[in-house]
Design an enzyme around this catalytic site. Structure first.
Site, PDB file in Angstrom:
ATOM      1  N   ASN A  15      45.963  42.250  32.193  1.00 17.00           N
ATOM      2  CA  ASN A  15      46.230  43.606  32.663  1.00 17.00           C
ATOM      3  C   ASN A  15      46.188  43.651  34.192  1.00 17.00           C
ATOM      4  OD1 ASN A  15      46.423  44.781  29.930  1.00 17.00           O
ATOM      5  ND2 ASN A  15      44.278  44.210  29.812  1.00 17.00           N
ATOM      6  N   GLY A  17      43.410  45.448  35.954  1.00 13.77           N
ATOM      7  CA  GLY A  17      42.152  46.019  36.413  1.00 13.77           C
ATOM      8  C   GLY A  17      41.441  45.189  37.453  1.00 13.77           C
ATOM      9  N   ASP A  18      41.370  43.860  37.265  1.00 13.70           N
ATOM     10  CA  ASP A  18      40.643  43.015  38.203  1.00 13.70           C
ATOM     11  C   ASP A  18      41.234  43.101  39.607  1.00 13.70           C
ATOM     12  OD1 ASP A  18      39.115  42.267  36.069  1.00 13.70           O
ATOM     13  OD2 ASP A  18      40.110  40.351  35.751  1.00 13.70           O
ATOM     14  N   TYR A 177      45.859  51.078  26.252  1.00 13.91           N
ATOM     15  CA  TYR A 177      46.142  49.811  25.595  1.00 13.91           C
ATOM     16  C   TYR A 177      46.920  50.119  24.316  1.00 13.91           C
ATOM     17  CZ  TYR A 177      42.332  48.241  28.676  1.00 13.91           C
ATOM     18  OH  TYR A 177      41.533  47.981  29.766  1.00 13.91           O
ATOM     19  N   GLN A 224      48.756  52.226  44.480  1.00 13.88           N
ATOM     20  CA  GLN A 224      47.477  52.861  44.155  1.00 13.88           C
ATOM     21  C   GLN A 224      47.342  54.285  44.683  1.00 13.88           C
ATOM     22  OE1 GLN A 224      44.445  50.018  45.357  1.00 13.88           O
ATOM     23  NE2 GLN A 224      44.277  49.248  43.273  1.00 13.88           N
ATOM     24  N   GLY A 241      40.337  50.968  30.864  1.00 19.48           N
ATOM     25  CA  GLY A 241      39.703  49.970  31.722  1.00 19.48           C
ATOM     26  C   GLY A 241      38.759  50.584  32.732  1.00 19.48           C
ATOM     27  N   GLU A 242      38.612  49.913  33.870  1.00 21.81           N
ATOM     28  CA  GLU A 242      37.634  50.313  34.877  1.00 21.81           C
ATOM     29  C   GLU A 242      38.248  51.084  36.044  1.00 21.81           C
ATOM     30  OE1 GLU A 242      34.672  48.112  38.121  1.00 21.81           O
ATOM     31  OE2 GLU A 242      34.857  47.280  36.110  1.00 21.81           O
ATOM     32  N   SER A 244      41.151  52.735  36.582  1.00 20.16           N
ATOM     33  CA  SER A 244      41.701  54.071  36.349  1.00 20.16           C
ATOM     34  C   SER A 244      40.642  55.038  35.841  1.00 20.16           C
ATOM     35  CB  SER A 244      42.884  54.014  35.384  1.00 20.16           C
ATOM     36  OG  SER A 244      42.493  53.538  34.120  1.00 20.16           O
TER      37      SER A 244
END
Length: 339
Positions: A15, A17-18, A177, A224, A241-242, A244
């Site tokens: 994805n 997120g990282d 997801y 972003q 996720g983290e 968003s």
């Protein structure tokens, strides 16, 4: 005073997120006067996430890192290359080495945040946990974000983006997801006129038709800052996720979190931990569980109370030091010279 050099290491697992979290941190550190080098194994997402780059941030290949800077941050236990760690051990003074962990609202995070981990290299690694309480490292929030949100004209932004809403329409953003509950969501949204904005990936793939009363629009990949405006422009945000999740909190709108599903089921505990820290909204926990496949499908909560509760939750989180500021203070406290 010399500006410190921060080395950020990021491996892209899946994805976006990282890399999303790491880029926000890199950009925020640079905006506060640091020299930042982001070492990443797959920078392709930055082409749309941050097309203009950022002053003070250098991006390089993960294994191309050379001499260590003053602070080394490994994101999510990605481990810098062994040769780089050897150079860290040989440096005088040694860099401050920090493992920036994933975000969690679980109580155990408060017990391990800031703990020291001695390494075979002779160096110390420090665990730094983002979180939702004063006993953690806080949430990523760049200076001026909430003021910019307060001054934001959502209808002007939507119109300029080709997404003008019709009279009486609510705006809903879907970022998820793979989720078998999407048809049930579409039926629920059809209860009132809705403009459904579909992000690239699963959302656009899962929504091929909509019921009467719901019209959809497919979004491109957004940088972003534009993604943040999207969340602020919406009446209801479905995020995942983290990264968003945090941006939905700062948007101050009602939101629903699709937590990353894990095969051992621990994501259920993480979901419940965040729900326990949020204001009580009738039906919210039930809806979150249903959306995540952790309970039966439930009706959407009443909008008015939900919106007020999310604005209060945002303000409560904003009253604490942001993650970048806390990370900066933490590094300074573990070093000899000032940063």
């Amino acid at each position: 005073m010399r500006a410190w050099t921060w080395d950020l290491f990021c491996r892209v697992i899946d994805n976006w997120g990282d890399v999303g979290v790491c880029w926000r941190l890199a950009r925020d550190l640079a905006a506060r006067g640091a020299r930042v080098r982001l070492w990443i194994d797959d920078a392709s997402a930055l082409a749309w996430m941050a097309p203009g780059g950022s002053e003070g941030v250098e991006v390089g290949a993960f294994d191309a890192a050379l001499e260590p800077g003053d602070v080394v941050v490994e994101a999510f236990a990605c481990d810098p290359p062994p040769a780089f760690v050897e150079r860290m051990a040989a440096r005088t003074p040694a860099p401050v080495w920090i493992n920036l962990e994933y975000l969690s609202a679980e109580p155990w995070v408060e017990r391990v945040h800031g703990l020291r981990s001695p390494q075979r290299s002779g160096l110390d690694k420090w665990f730094f946990h983002p979180g939702f309480s004063a006993a953690t490292g806080g949430l990523l929030r760049e200076p001026g974000l909430l003021a910019a949100h307060a001054a934001f004209d959502r209808d002007a932004w939507l119109a300029a983006s080709g997404l003008a809403r019709r009279d009486g329409e609510r705006v809903v953003t879907l970022f998820c997801y793979d989720n078998p509950a999407v048809p049930a969501l579409l039926d629920a949204l059809a209860a009132e006129p809705t403009l459904l904005l579909l992000t690239p990936g699963h959302a656009r793939r899962l929504v091929t038709t909509t019921p009467p009363g719901v019209r959809s629009a497919a979004l491109p990949h957004l940088p972003q800052p534009e993604f943040d405006r999207l969340l602020r422009a919406s009446d209801l945000n479905f995020v995942r996720g983290e990264d968003s999740l945090v941006r939905a909190i700062w948007a101050g709108r009602p939101f629903v979190w699709h937590i990353y599903p894990q095969h051992d089921g621990v994501h259920a505990d993480k979901l419940e931990a965040l729900l326990a820290r949020m204001p009580a909204v009738p039906g919210l926990a039930e809806f979150w569980r249903g959306w995540n496949g952790l309970g039966p499908w439930a009706p959407l909560p009443e909008t008015g109370r939900w919106r007020a509760a999310m604005a209060a939750f945002r303000d409560g989180q904003a009253s604490r030091l942001d993650l970048t500021g806390a990370l900066w203070q933490f590094a300074q406290g573990k070093s000899g010279p000032e940063c």
